[in-house]
Design a protein around this motif. Structure first.
Motif, short mmCIF file in Angstrom:
data_model
loop_
_atom_site.label_atom_id
_atom_site.label_comp_id
_atom_site.label_asym_id
_atom_site.label_seq_id
_atom_site.Cartn_x
_atom_site.Cartn_y
_atom_site.Cartn_z
N LYS A 60 0.88 -1.01 -0.25
CA LYS A 60 0.19 -0.25 -0.06
C LYS A 60 1.04 1.05 0.40
O LYS A 60 0.27 2.31 -0.93
N GLU A 61 1.42 1.53 0.41
CA GLU A 61 2.73 2.42 0.89
C GLU A 61 3.81 2.95 -0.28
O GLU A 61 3.80 3.87 -0.85
N PHE A 62 3.80 1.38 -1.18
CA PHE A 62 4.70 1.86 -2.69
C PHE A 62 3.61 2.34 -3.21
O PHE A 62 4.03 2.81 -3.76
N GLY A 63 2.57 1.86 -2.75
CA GLY A 63 1.78 2.12 -4.15
C GLY A 63 1.40 3.43 -4.09
O GLY A 63 1.45 4.96 -4.62
N GLU A 64 1.38 4.32 -2.42
CA GLU A 64 1.36 5.67 -2.69
C GLU A 64 2.94 6.92 -2.63
O GLU A 64 2.40 7.68 -3.53
N VAL A 65 3.76 5.77 -2.83
CA VAL A 65 4.87 6.92 -3.39
C VAL A 65 5.25 6.98 -4.51
O VAL A 65 4.86 8.24 -5.44
#
Ligand code: PEP
Ligand code: MN
Length: 353
Positions: free
Chosen positions: A242-247
């Protein structure tokens, strides 16, 4: 799956996945969630892990290779892993892994690169070459040349930063001038950035990745783990999917697909930026030592300012400056300013009861 050369030519090229393959569940969960972000091009996982000291998790070996293949088949991702020996190369080729990367420690050793490149003769597989741990551009280029000479046509570089001799904000010093110089020397070489190993912490990934996009990089390699807190390696720097998607969605792509190297002036300005960053890091380190000295002097009731010491600082630094063509009067002024700040820091500490 699309043809590998086609995937290799995608921009930006995004490689994501865990630092290490740890279990079938971890790999499958990670791949499924990465698929859902729709932001990753290639799935990475380390099967054999180079560890600084023995007794740490050294990777899952042959079993990990099976999980990587299952990821490839189930989620339609091209897969990549690190090879460091000819044995690894044999296993990876036999298993049908799509691409390989060479780790920083391996790039540092021309013997290893020579052997690995020989083992790849006649095989057309994309090879991603990480920079050596020390900022030696020729060593990095040498490794790339050895793969070229072995007939590898799809070669890319991965900038993962350099070993810091002093603690810095990041785990590795980016020294952006090095990949920029690489681009100048081999303009058609794709260069990716690995913000995970440069940043060393989740909070730094976006900042480093954005800088990479802002200069000219062709993609990213980012470590992603379904549950980073329990990761067996590089726990602090791995993002959740999820954090990867946000970055990825926060990244601003300014010149996607533009392979023009920066102008001479931009390049020199980047060199200045990088040197200033290192100067400031070093000053921070110097003031940390001033604080330790203050505590020491306080215990012994010594004065913060010591004339003899100050004289010897001035004399040695002025001489050093003169020897490399810097005006000694300028160095004197710079030192006075640093010393003034250092004394102020020490006074502050010594004032405290
Ligand atoms: C890795 O990608 O997990 C790795 C070990 O990287 P490096 O060789 O850059 O340290
Ligand atoms: Mn790692």
């Amino acid at each position: 799956m699309e043809e590998i050369p086609h995937i290799f030519n995608k921009r930006p090229l995004i490689i994501a996945g865990p630092c290490s393959a740890e279990s079938r569940t971890q790999m499958m969960d990670c791949a499924q969630q990465l698929r859902e972000t729709n932001q990753a091009t290639i799935f990475r996982a380390g099967i054999w892990k180079p560890r600084t000291r023995p007794g740490q998790f050294e990777g899952s070996g042959d079993e990990g290779l099976k999980w990587l293949l299952e990821v490839k088949q189930t989620f339609n991702f091209p897969v990549i892993t690190e090879v460091a020996t000819t044995k690894h190369v044999e296993k990876v080729l036999k298993a049908g892994i799509d691409m390989i990367w060479i780790g920083a420690r391996t790039t540092s050793n021309p013997f290893s690169i020579h052997e690995i490149s020989k083992a790849l003769e006649g095989v057309d597989i994309p090879v991603f070459v990480k920079n050596p741990a020390n900022p030696d551009l020729d060593l990095w280029i040498g490794a790339i040349e050895r793969f070229k000479n072995a007939g590898i046509r799809q070669i890319a570089a991965i900038h993962r930063g350099f070993y810091p001799y002093e603690p810095t904000k990041y785990r590795n010093i980016p020294k952006w001038e090095v990949p920029i110089e690489l681009k100048m020397r081999i303009p058609d070489l794709p260069i990716l950035c690995d913000p995970s190993h440069i940043g060393g912490a989740r909070a730094n990934i976006l900042e480093v990745a954005q800088y990479a996009y802002d200069i000219m990089m062709d993609g990213l390699m980012i470590e992603v783990h379904p549950n980073p807190d329990v990761a067996k390696t590089d726990s602090k720097q791995q993002l959740t999917p999820k954090e990867f998607g946000e970055v990825m969605s926060n990244l601003i792509i300014r010149v996607q697909g533009d392979l023009n190297p920066p102008s001479q002036l931009e390049r020199m300005r980047m060199q200045i930026d990088s040197i200033d960053q290192q100067l400031i890091d070093l000053l921070g380190k110097r003031f940390d030592i001033s604080r330790n000295i203050a505590n020491y002097k306080k215990d012994l009731n010594l004065a913060p300012f010591q004339l003899k010491r100050w004289r010897s600082i001035i004399d040695s630094r002025k001489l050093q400056a003169k020897n490399i063509g810097i005006n000694p009067d300028f160095i004197m002024k710079l030192l006075q300013s640093i010393h003034k700040e250092s004394i102020a820091i020490q006074n502050e500490i010594m004032k405290k009861p």
